[in-house]
Every structure is written in structure tokens, then in C-alpha cells.
Design an enzyme around this catalytic site. Sequence first.
Site, PDB file in Angstrom:
ATOM      1  N   LYS A 126       0.868  -1.183   0.000  1.00 37.23           N
ATOM      2  CA  LYS A 126       0.000   0.000   0.000  1.00 37.23           C
ATOM      3  C   LYS A 126       0.900   1.226   0.000  1.00 37.23           C
ATOM      4  O   LYS A 126       1.926   1.246   0.685  1.00 37.23           O
ATOM      5  CB  LYS A 126      -0.895  -0.031   1.245  1.00 37.23           C
ATOM      6  CG  LYS A 126      -1.899   1.121   1.312  1.00 37.23           C
ATOM      7  CD  LYS A 126      -2.810   1.001   2.535  1.00 37.23           C
ATOM      8  CE  LYS A 126      -3.824   2.129   2.600  1.00 37.23           C
ATOM      9  NZ  LYS A 126      -4.739   2.015   3.761  1.00 37.23           N
ATOM     10  N   SER A 181     -10.116  -0.175   7.026  1.00 39.49           N
ATOM     11  CA  SER A 181      -9.537  -0.097   5.681  1.00 39.49           C
ATOM     12  C   SER A 181      -8.857  -1.350   5.142  1.00 39.49           C
ATOM     13  O   SER A 181      -8.483  -1.383   3.981  1.00 39.49           O
ATOM     14  CB  SER A 181      -8.550   1.054   5.602  1.00 39.49           C
ATOM     15  OG  SER A 181      -9.258   2.252   5.487  1.00 39.49           O
ATOM     16  N   SER A 233      -9.790   2.235   2.870  1.00 40.60           N
ATOM     17  CA  SER A 233      -8.870   2.974   2.025  1.00 40.60           C
ATOM     18  C   SER A 233      -7.863   2.086   1.276  1.00 40.60           C
ATOM     19  O   SER A 233      -7.261   2.538   0.316  1.00 40.60           O
ATOM     20  CB  SER A 233      -8.091   3.984   2.873  1.00 40.60           C
ATOM     21  OG  SER A 233      -7.261   3.297   3.812  1.00 40.60           O
TER      22      SER A 233
HETATM   23  N1  GLN Z   1     -13.327   4.741   6.408  1.00 43.06           N
HETATM   24  C1  GLN Z   1     -12.691   5.126   7.629  1.00 43.06           C
HETATM   25  C2  GLN Z   1     -12.179   6.545   7.526  1.00 43.06           C
HETATM   26  O1  GLN Z   1     -12.415   7.137   6.541  1.00 43.06           O
HETATM   27  C3  GLN Z   1     -11.566   4.186   7.950  1.00 43.06           C
HETATM   28  C4  GLN Z   1     -10.376   4.393   7.093  1.00 43.06           C
HETATM   29  C5  GLN Z   1      -9.213   3.543   7.491  1.00 43.06           C
HETATM   30  O2  GLN Z   1      -9.371   2.496   8.135  1.00 43.06           O
HETATM   31  N2  GLN Z   1      -8.038   3.994   7.137  1.00 43.06           N
HETATM   32  O3  GLN Z   1     -11.558   7.070   8.384  1.00 43.06           O
END
Ligand code: GLN
Length: 484
Positions: free
Chosen positions: A76, A175, A151
Site C-alpha cells: 500500500k 480499511s 482505504s
Molecule cells: N473509512 C474510515 C475513515 O475514513 C476508515 C479508514 C481507514 O481504516 N483507514 O476514516
Amino acid sequence: MHNKTLAEYSKDLQSKKYSSRELTQCFLDRIAQYDPTLNSFITVTAEHALNAADEADKKIKAGHAHPLAGIPVAQKDIFCTLDVKTSCGSRMLDNFIAPYDATVVKHFNHASMVMLGKTNMDEFAMGSSNETSFYGPVKNPWHTDCVPGGSSGGSAAAVAARLTPAATGTDTGGSIRQPAAFCGITGIKPTYGRVSRYGMIAYASSLDQGGPMAKTAEDLALLLNVMAGFDPHDSTSVDRPVSDYTQILNQSLKGLRVGLPKEFFGSGLDPKIAELTHQAAKELEKLGAEIIEISMSKLNLSIPAYYIIAPAECSSNLARYDGVRYGHRAEHPKDLIDLYVRSRSEGFGDEVKRRIMIGTYVLSAGYYDAYYIKAQKIRRLISEDYQNAFKQVDVILGPTIPTPPFKIGEKTSDPISMYLSDIYTIPVNLAGLPGLSMPAGFIDGKPIGVQLVGNYFEEARLLNVAHQYQQNTDWHKQSPEMFK
Ligand code: GLN
């Protein structure tokens, strides 16, 4: 060649059925063919990968290679990589080349695994759909007009389309698990502190945790063996020995107590997902587990608490991007304030700005007690809810996400509905517990995941349950028609 598990690649490479160079080339070819459709990579490091493959082949030949040596993996784009751009999905870091490797990347390198490139992601990991990336949205390989989740959407899409055998993700509120569910793959967010955050760009430091994403639970166990462990460079890393995560994969589920929280099945959950979750419970029951209905009444407080705590931490973490030290710098600033304001206005996208504003607000003197402290108290209640549940059961089963993958653009103008898609994953981060998502069926050809949550450092048990489930189901073996 592109459809095997890590254990199979390991066996084939060690027995010289093909070389790491051939395997790496196969995935690079698939990336070249399919990624223009999916947009799952921000950077492909073809030359670097082939060199690493040659090195791995030498070690395998010499007979002293790590079992995963020569197997390709994607990182990532939140993990810092020496000499290779690390953008975190943001214009702010579009020009950033880290002077060091993240600890996780180092571990993969030590195992002689081959990095294919850096995967697309929501900007600074803020999002649930991969639509906030500066590099454009990623497509879901099952339905290219749908989002892959976020994400870590690039990692999930790349694994699902078999552009890489495995990838890393990070999970602050879901995410890893949410995109794994949307793309029909398996992903685990380990206990907070189990995997080093050193060199993993910070979003909300008390919630962020890196973990692996792959086709099967067995693959996750092999990858976690490489990733997990104490790191003196990360002050929140836990100094506790790492067990071999493959060791209890084959343990029987006889007598395992699986909790199904009744609150999970209220309104807001797609009824077909409720049905598939119950089906997964039945499957575990067939394998000897006992299904117990439990109550977790505080988990519904997790979204409001998270959207105070995560933005608060992000506003502090992202203060470092000021146009002075590194990252995007505005041209011809009038003065220092103009440099700060324009560098940040130009470098960050809308969602990141929204979070910085909320975070700054909830941390300001007049509102700190009312919002931030209150949210921290709720966080404690949520942890207690889990600890009470773990007095009755060994693992908690539920849906990973309340809906099937949605259309690209469907929720971008409605942040609240986007935030709600993490209702089942966020409480796990607030409590710092391990959570795993595994494929459990399809709705209209779109993959659905279920989530297993365990107590602290119970990763091996989650992997055991998921592996047993996967020995008896074949949802995880399906792959999207367009990318066969
Ligand atoms: N969707 C959540 C956010 O926008 C979690 C994102 C994540 O786990 N990085 O913060």
C-alpha cells in the site's frame, strides 16, 4: 500461474518448477494488461522487482531462502519505501521519496519477497471507497462501475484481480477488512501494536494498524509471520513474542464459542447480508462451534466517537505538511503564512481538509472536554463491551459491511452515509482488537464478507476459524470473470 496460494508458490519455487523471475514477470504482465482498467497501482516497480526476483532465485538455488522468498507482493502506498515514491494517495506527497524503508517493508525484503509496486489508496487513508485518491478512483474487479472499498482499495482490487498474490493494507477504522469484503478476498487487522507502524504514514496513530490482504486465511498466516513483531522504532509496538500463525490453522472448531451480537442485525443491514452472515454461522456450527446470541449495546456509539478521535489525531499528524520540510510547496509565496496556506490548500484534497477542520475544532480549548474527552470515555465503554462479550464467547461473528459494494460516485456527496459503511469495523479499532474479514457469498455477483473479531493477540485463533471455514466453503476461490 496467477491463481495459486502462497503455500503453493513457495513449494513451486523451492522445487524450481519455475523461477521467481518467471513468476514476477507473469504478474507484471497482468498488471500491464489489466491495471489501466482497474487503477489499482500508483507506482509499478518492474525493474526493481525483476532484480529482486533474481536475488531471490540465487538464494533459493543456494538452499537458504525464507519459505516466501521470490513471491511477489504489493505495498500500500502508505508504507515508506527507499528510493521509490510514497504518495499516500495525496498530491501533498506526489514528489516524496522516503529516505528509508518502513519496518514492514524491511521485513518483506529480509524474507526476499518481491515488491511489484505501490497500490492506490484513499488520500492519507481517509475514506471507504478509494474515491478520495489524488490518483483517481480504483475500480472493483467484480463490477467495474462499483467501488472496491477503501482505504486499501488498490491492494484489495489487485489481489482480487490476481495482479499480485498478496498485498499490505492499513486499517484505522476498517480499511483492510472493508475493501477485502467488497473485493471478495481475505484480510486481517491485527491487534493494535502487533505490526510496526514505523514508516507507515500516520493518519490516526492510536487506531492505525498494518496487516496483510490475500486470497486465503492460510496466506494471511504466512504473511503475518513476516510482518508481526516488536519494533524498537515504534513506541506503541508491543514487546511480546510472535507465535507461528500457521501452527493452529488445522485445529478443530469443536467447542469454539461464537458470539452473534443481536444488535448487528437491526435496520441498516441489507437483509441478504444478514442471511449470508447466519449461513456462515451455520457453517461454523457444522464444524463443531457453538453459536451464542450476545448483546453489545455500546457499539452503535462507535461512529460518532471515531469521527471525533480520528480527525483529532489526523489534524495533529498532518500539521507536519507545511510546505517547508517536505511534500508539496506552493510557488512564489508572498510570505511564510502564504506559503503554509497555499501549500496545504493545494496539497490536500477535500476529505482530508474536512477532517483537519473537524479535528482542529474538537481539540480547541472551548470544545476539548465536550467532544474529545467525551469521545475517549465512549471509547472505553466500547472496549468494556468487548471484554464483557469475551467472558461469554471466544470470537464474535458479524457482517463486515452493512451493504454490498456501491456505485462509484454514489456516496461522494453524502459523507455521513459513507461514514456509516464502517459501522461494524470501527469499534474494533477503537478497542484495539484483531479483526478478520473473509468472503461469505455474493449478492447479484458482488462479493460479501463476514467479520471475525477476537480478543487481544488472538490472531492465530481468528486465522484458525477462517481457515477451517475456507476448507469447507469455496467463496474465497472465486475470481472475477473479467480478469481470469
Ligand atoms: N473509512 C474510515 C475513515 O475514513 C476508515 C479508514 C481507514 O481504516 N483507514 O476514516
